[in-house]
Design an enzyme around this catalytic site. Structure first.
Site, PDB file in Angstrom:
ATOM      1  N   VAL A 267       0.818  -1.225   0.000  1.00 52.74           N
ATOM      2  CA  VAL A 267       0.000   0.000   0.000  1.00 52.74           C
ATOM      3  C   VAL A 267       0.848   1.269   0.000  1.00 52.74           C
ATOM      4  O   VAL A 267       0.349   2.352  -0.301  1.00 52.74           O
ATOM      5  CB  VAL A 267      -1.015   0.053   1.182  1.00 52.74           C
ATOM      6  CG1 VAL A 267      -2.096  -0.986   1.019  1.00 52.74           C
ATOM      7  CG2 VAL A 267      -0.321  -0.066   2.536  1.00 52.74           C
ATOM      8  N   ASN A 293      -7.078  -1.393   6.316  1.00 51.47           N
ATOM      9  CA  ASN A 293      -6.768  -2.188   7.513  1.00 51.47           C
ATOM     10  C   ASN A 293      -5.272  -2.440   7.686  1.00 51.47           C
ATOM     11  O   ASN A 293      -4.808  -2.620   8.813  1.00 51.47           O
ATOM     12  CB  ASN A 293      -7.525  -3.528   7.427  1.00 51.47           C
ATOM     13  CG  ASN A 293      -6.963  -4.561   8.381  1.00 51.47           C
ATOM     14  OD1 ASN A 293      -7.203  -4.502   9.582  1.00 51.47           O
ATOM     15  ND2 ASN A 293      -6.168  -5.500   7.864  1.00 51.47           N
ATOM     16  N   ALA A 294      -4.499  -2.455   6.585  1.00 51.54           N
ATOM     17  CA  ALA A 294      -3.065  -2.789   6.690  1.00 51.54           C
ATOM     18  C   ALA A 294      -2.421  -1.883   7.731  1.00 51.54           C
ATOM     19  O   ALA A 294      -2.643  -0.676   7.743  1.00 51.54           O
ATOM     20  CB  ALA A 294      -2.384  -2.614   5.339  1.00 51.54           C
ATOM     21  N   GLY A 295      -1.657  -2.487   8.609  1.00 51.42           N
ATOM     22  CA  GLY A 295      -1.004  -1.683   9.642  1.00 51.42           C
ATOM     23  C   GLY A 295       0.174  -2.441  10.216  1.00 51.42           C
ATOM     24  O   GLY A 295       0.218  -3.674  10.161  1.00 51.42           O
ATOM     25  N   LEU A 301      10.914   2.697  22.769  1.00 51.62           N
ATOM     26  CA  LEU A 301      10.793   3.973  23.482  1.00 51.62           C
ATOM     27  C   LEU A 301      11.353   5.057  22.575  1.00 51.62           C
ATOM     28  O   LEU A 301      12.328   4.823  21.842  1.00 51.62           O
ATOM     29  CB  LEU A 301      11.565   3.926  24.800  1.00 51.62           C
ATOM     30  CG  LEU A 301      10.989   2.964  25.843  1.00 51.62           C
ATOM     31  CD1 LEU A 301      11.872   2.939  27.087  1.00 51.62           C
ATOM     32  CD2 LEU A 301       9.556   3.346  26.209  1.00 51.62           C
ATOM     33  N   ASN A 352       0.249   4.912  24.128  1.00 45.75           N
ATOM     34  CA  ASN A 352       0.823   3.683  24.655  1.00 45.75           C
ATOM     35  C   ASN A 352       2.335   3.798  24.724  1.00 45.75           C
ATOM     36  O   ASN A 352       2.966   4.236  23.755  1.00 45.75           O
ATOM     37  CB  ASN A 352       0.415   2.500  23.758  1.00 45.75           C
ATOM     38  CG  ASN A 352       0.456   1.184  24.493  1.00 45.75           C
ATOM     39  OD1 ASN A 352       0.518   1.156  25.726  1.00 45.75           O
ATOM     40  ND2 ASN A 352       0.435   0.102  23.747  1.00 45.75           N
ATOM     41  N   TYR A 358       3.381   4.629  16.422  1.00 42.89           N
ATOM     42  CA  TYR A 358       2.086   3.962  16.165  1.00 42.89           C
ATOM     43  C   TYR A 358       0.918   4.816  16.670  1.00 42.89           C
ATOM     44  O   TYR A 358      -0.080   5.026  15.966  1.00 42.89           O
ATOM     45  CB  TYR A 358       2.107   2.599  16.862  1.00 42.89           C
ATOM     46  CG  TYR A 358       0.893   1.722  16.616  1.00 42.89           C
ATOM     47  CD1 TYR A 358       0.745   1.024  15.423  1.00 42.89           C
ATOM     48  CD2 TYR A 358      -0.080   1.559  17.602  1.00 42.89           C
ATOM     49  CE1 TYR A 358      -0.352   0.186  15.220  1.00 42.89           C
ATOM     50  CE2 TYR A 358      -1.174   0.727  17.407  1.00 42.89           C
ATOM     51  CZ  TYR A 358      -1.305   0.045  16.209  1.00 42.89           C
ATOM     52  OH  TYR A 358      -2.390  -0.779  16.008  1.00 42.89           O
ATOM     53  N   THR A 393      -5.112 -11.885  18.219  1.00 45.53           N
ATOM     54  CA  THR A 393      -4.477 -12.134  16.920  1.00 45.53           C
ATOM     55  C   THR A 393      -3.030 -12.579  17.175  1.00 45.53           C
ATOM     56  O   THR A 393      -2.570 -12.567  18.321  1.00 45.53           O
ATOM     57  CB  THR A 393      -4.383 -10.861  16.065  1.00 45.53           C
ATOM     58  OG1 THR A 393      -3.618  -9.892  16.785  1.00 45.53           O
ATOM     59  CG2 THR A 393      -5.741 -10.283  15.725  1.00 45.53           C
TER      60      THR A 393
HETATM   61  P1  NAD Z   1      -1.428  -8.354  11.399  1.00 42.08           P
HETATM   62  O1  NAD Z   1      -0.001  -7.994  11.523  1.00 42.08           O
HETATM   63  O2  NAD Z   1      -1.856  -9.724  11.811  1.00 42.08           O
HETATM   64  O3  NAD Z   1      -1.940  -8.118   9.910  1.00 42.08           O
HETATM   65  C1  NAD Z   1      -1.627  -6.952   9.194  1.00 42.08           C
HETATM   66  C2  NAD Z   1      -1.578  -7.286   7.723  1.00 42.08           C
HETATM   67  O4  NAD Z   1      -1.224  -6.068   7.031  1.00 42.08           O
HETATM   68  C3  NAD Z   1      -0.513  -8.320   7.387  1.00 42.08           C
HETATM   69  O5  NAD Z   1      -1.066  -9.337   6.574  1.00 42.08           O
HETATM   70  C4  NAD Z   1       0.540  -7.517   6.658  1.00 42.08           C
HETATM   71  O6  NAD Z   1       1.256  -8.261   5.678  1.00 42.08           O
HETATM   72  C5  NAD Z   1      -0.288  -6.412   6.031  1.00 42.08           C
HETATM   73  N1  NAD Z   1       0.561  -5.270   5.654  1.00 42.08           N
HETATM   74  C6  NAD Z   1       1.544  -4.698   6.383  1.00 42.08           C
HETATM   75  N2  NAD Z   1       2.160  -3.740   5.652  1.00 42.08           N
HETATM   76  C7  NAD Z   1       1.540  -3.706   4.450  1.00 42.08           C
HETATM   77  C8  NAD Z   1       1.740  -2.942   3.277  1.00 42.08           C
HETATM   78  N3  NAD Z   1       2.701  -2.023   3.197  1.00 42.08           N
HETATM   79  N4  NAD Z   1       0.922  -3.163   2.213  1.00 42.08           N
HETATM   80  C9  NAD Z   1      -0.057  -4.104   2.285  1.00 42.08           C
HETATM   81  N5  NAD Z   1      -0.266  -4.873   3.369  1.00 42.08           N
HETATM   82  C10 NAD Z   1       0.522  -4.667   4.441  1.00 42.08           C
HETATM   83  O7  NAD Z   1      -2.209  -7.253  12.251  1.00 42.08           O
HETATM   84  P2  NAD Z   1      -3.708  -7.230  12.824  1.00 42.08           P
HETATM   85  O8  NAD Z   1      -3.637  -7.459  14.274  1.00 42.08           O
HETATM   86  O9  NAD Z   1      -4.613  -8.067  12.015  1.00 42.08           O
HETATM   87  O10 NAD Z   1      -4.035  -5.679  12.623  1.00 42.08           O
HETATM   88  C11 NAD Z   1      -4.831  -5.174  11.559  1.00 42.08           C
HETATM   89  C12 NAD Z   1      -5.097  -3.704  11.831  1.00 42.08           C
HETATM   90  O11 NAD Z   1      -5.719  -3.553  13.100  1.00 42.08           O
HETATM   91  C13 NAD Z   1      -3.825  -2.845  11.883  1.00 42.08           C
HETATM   92  O12 NAD Z   1      -4.093  -1.603  11.301  1.00 42.08           O
HETATM   93  C14 NAD Z   1      -3.586  -2.709  13.374  1.00 42.08           C
HETATM   94  O13 NAD Z   1      -2.837  -1.550  13.659  1.00 42.08           O
HETATM   95  C15 NAD Z   1      -4.989  -2.628  13.886  1.00 42.08           C
HETATM   96  N6  NAD Z   1      -5.161  -2.981  15.311  1.00 42.08           N
HETATM   97  C16 NAD Z   1      -4.947  -4.245  15.777  1.00 42.08           C
HETATM   98  C17 NAD Z   1      -5.147  -4.534  17.126  1.00 42.08           C
HETATM   99  C18 NAD Z   1      -4.976  -5.925  17.707  1.00 42.08           C
HETATM  100  O14 NAD Z   1      -5.231  -6.108  18.902  1.00 42.08           O
HETATM  101  N7  NAD Z   1      -4.570  -6.927  16.937  1.00 42.08           N
HETATM  102  C19 NAD Z   1      -5.533  -3.520  17.987  1.00 42.08           C
HETATM  103  C20 NAD Z   1      -5.723  -2.237  17.488  1.00 42.08           C
HETATM  104  C21 NAD Z   1      -5.556  -1.991  16.145  1.00 42.08           C
END
Ligand code: NAD
Length: 452
Positions: A267, A293-295, A301, A352, A358, A393
């Site tokens: 992305v 959603n990608a993150g 620190l 956090n 982040y 997750t």
């Molecule tokens: P995850 O790491 O399991 O999945 C994230 C997916 O994004 C991965 O498949 C990764 O390959 C993909 N990704 C990363 N960089 C990318 C890029 N440059 N282009 C395309 N895809 C890319 O994470 P998750 O826990 O499923 O989190 C999904 C979203 O939810 C994120 O934005 C995360 O910040 C947010 N989030 C998660 C939690 C939690 O408790 N797991 C809490 C708050 C927010």
């Protein structure tokens, strides 16, 4: 939708015979089992008590005609537990009238069953001219968030503010109530949702609210993104599942499972938007739903954080979601009546330790929602965000045990959420029936103590 393999051995233990005995003797928290949505099953486990005397109570009765409604202060029938209680507080215009909340809910709290739902309906305070009415409508928030903390056994409470000029039969209210009065909102607690005065059509089938829509989900190869793809597809959308090329195999599996399209794509690539635009224009008639959603996390620190960690988190979590929408709009690839849903985090609300990069991006995502709401409204496109709390997750399974367990228990539902809880909230935002729902940030965190 399968739950993520749980590493919550504590919850499993206290649900066992000896564990439950020990937990009650020692006064330890006993996380309730949450009732989640299953197609074809009743939305709630019992009847819904409907009360109040504002402008919405009659329309709500009609909007929910397929629910088992018990009307005004009749209470639960016999020993039957309530599945929910909806109170129309739009008629409350002065401080004395607030007592209506006390009188309606007080006697019912003990009649609420497992995963019961309280919903309070009010009028959007900032749109009210009368000073007294503005004040008491704002007061509903403190009531709802407090009662949510008193509920047990997976029950939740939410507040829905409806625009003073909204046509009361509009589907924005219907789609919001149907989300809140069901297992789809199992891990959403103590949230405030604002509904505008825009009209929207109800779907032909409430179990297929995204029928005929084309949705892009980024980061769809695993975790929350994979479940979003499944839920949007279950709800009738054709899903384009995008993730980095290195995740190719997992991505194909997700796309195959949902009968969608796999799109290997970083992305952050300068041509990401153009590639998506080309795909949706050549194979579909544009894109209706964008889920950013990608993150990534790159925690350190601040004093020890190298520039790379700062830059990469900014690029994926904040620059890309903004750029993607800009590029899709510029290419004319995002359809009128569409929706954008971004994924924030409670780290962007509460902050956090170790996550300055982040936290900045996830608060920035809320900024995107605020800034783009009026811009996209001109094209009849909605934009909202979910802010997940502790979700089970691979990302959270990697957190050290003690911190992980604390993260699970520090919310009113005393457990972590499932990926499906985030996905259901996204599907609710994405639906055409939610066209009146824009500019919202809903936390999916079980009323986490963090940043509340
Ligand atoms: P995850 O790491 O399991 O999945 C994230 C997916 O994004 C991965 O498949 C990764 O390959 C993909 N990704 C990363 N960089 C990318 C890029 N440059 N282009 C395309 N895809 C890319 O994470 P998750 O826990 O499923 O989190 C999904 C979203 O939810 C994120 O934005 C995360 O910040 C947010 N989030 C998660 C939690 C939690 O408790 N797991 C809490 C708050 C927010």
């Amino acid at each position: 939708m399968p739950d993520a393999p749980s590493t919550d051995f504590y919850a499993a233990f206290v649900k066992s015979g000896p564990g439950s005995f020990l937990a009650s003797r020692l006064g330890l928290p006993q996380p309730p089992s949450l009732r989640r949505y299953q197609p074809g099953k009743p939305a709630l486990a019992g009847p819904v008590l409907l009360g109040g005397s504002g402008r919405l109570v009659e329309p709500v009765r009609e909007l929910l005609s397929d629910y088992d409604l018990v009307v005004n202060n009749g209470g639960a029938r016999g020993a039957e537990k309530l599945g929910g209680a909806v109170f129309d507080a739009t008629g409350i215009t002065n401080i004395d009238d607030l007592k209506g909340l006390y009188e309606f809910f007080g006697p019912q709290i003990r009649s609420l069953g497992n995963s019961a739902r309280i919903v309070v309906l009010g009028t959007t305070p900032e749109l009210i001219e009368d000073l007294d009415e503005h004040i008491v409508q704002r007061a509903l928030e403190g009531f709802t968030r407090s009662v949510a903390k008193e509920l047990r056994d997976g029950a939740t409470a939410q507040l829905v503010y409806v625009h003073p000029k909204a046509s009361t039969g509009a589907s924005g209210l219907a789609s919001t109530l149907r989300f809140l009065l069901s297992g789809k909102s199992a891990y959403v607690d103590a949230q405030v949702i604002r509904i505008t005065d825009k009209d929207a059509e109800a779907p032909a089938d409430w179990d297929k609210p995204l029928a005929g829509k084309v949705a892009l989900v980024t980061g769809a190869a695993r975790g929350i993104g994979a479940t979003i793809a499944e839920v949007l597809s279950r709800d009738g959308a054709h899903v384009i599942a995008a993730d980095i090329p290195a995740a190719g195999e997992a991505l194909s599996e997700v796309a195959n499972k949902v009968g969608g399209t796999a799109l290997p794509l970083d992305v952050t690539a300068p041509d990401a938007g153009a590639k998506i635009a080309e795909l949706v224009k050549s194979r579909h008639s544009g894109l209706d739903i964008v889920v950013n959603n990608a993150g990534i996390t790159r925690d350190k620190l601040l004093a020890n954080m190298d520039e790379g960690k700062w830059n990469s988190v900014m690029a994926v979590n904040l620059k890309a979601p903004k750029q993607l929408v800009d590029d899709l709009l510029a290419a004319g690839a995002l359809n009128e009546g569409g929706s954008v849903v971004d994924v924030s985090s409670i780290a962007g609300i509460a902050g956090n330790r170790g996550q300055t990069n982040y936290g900045a991006t996830k608060a920035g995502v809320i900024g995107i929602v605020d800034a783009y709401t009026p811009v996209l409204a001109e094209k009849n496109i909605t934009i909202n965000a979910v802010a997940p709390g502790f979700i089970e997750t691979a990302m959270t399974a990697a957190i050290p045990l003690a911190t992980r367990q604390a993260g699970r228990l520090m919310n009113s539902l005393q457990q972590g959420g499932q990926t499906v809880d985030v996905a259901e909230t996204i599907s609710y935002f994405a639906a055409p029936a939610s066209a009146a729902v824009t500019g919202n940030v809903v936390r999916v965190c079980g009323q986490s103590l963090l940043g509340a």
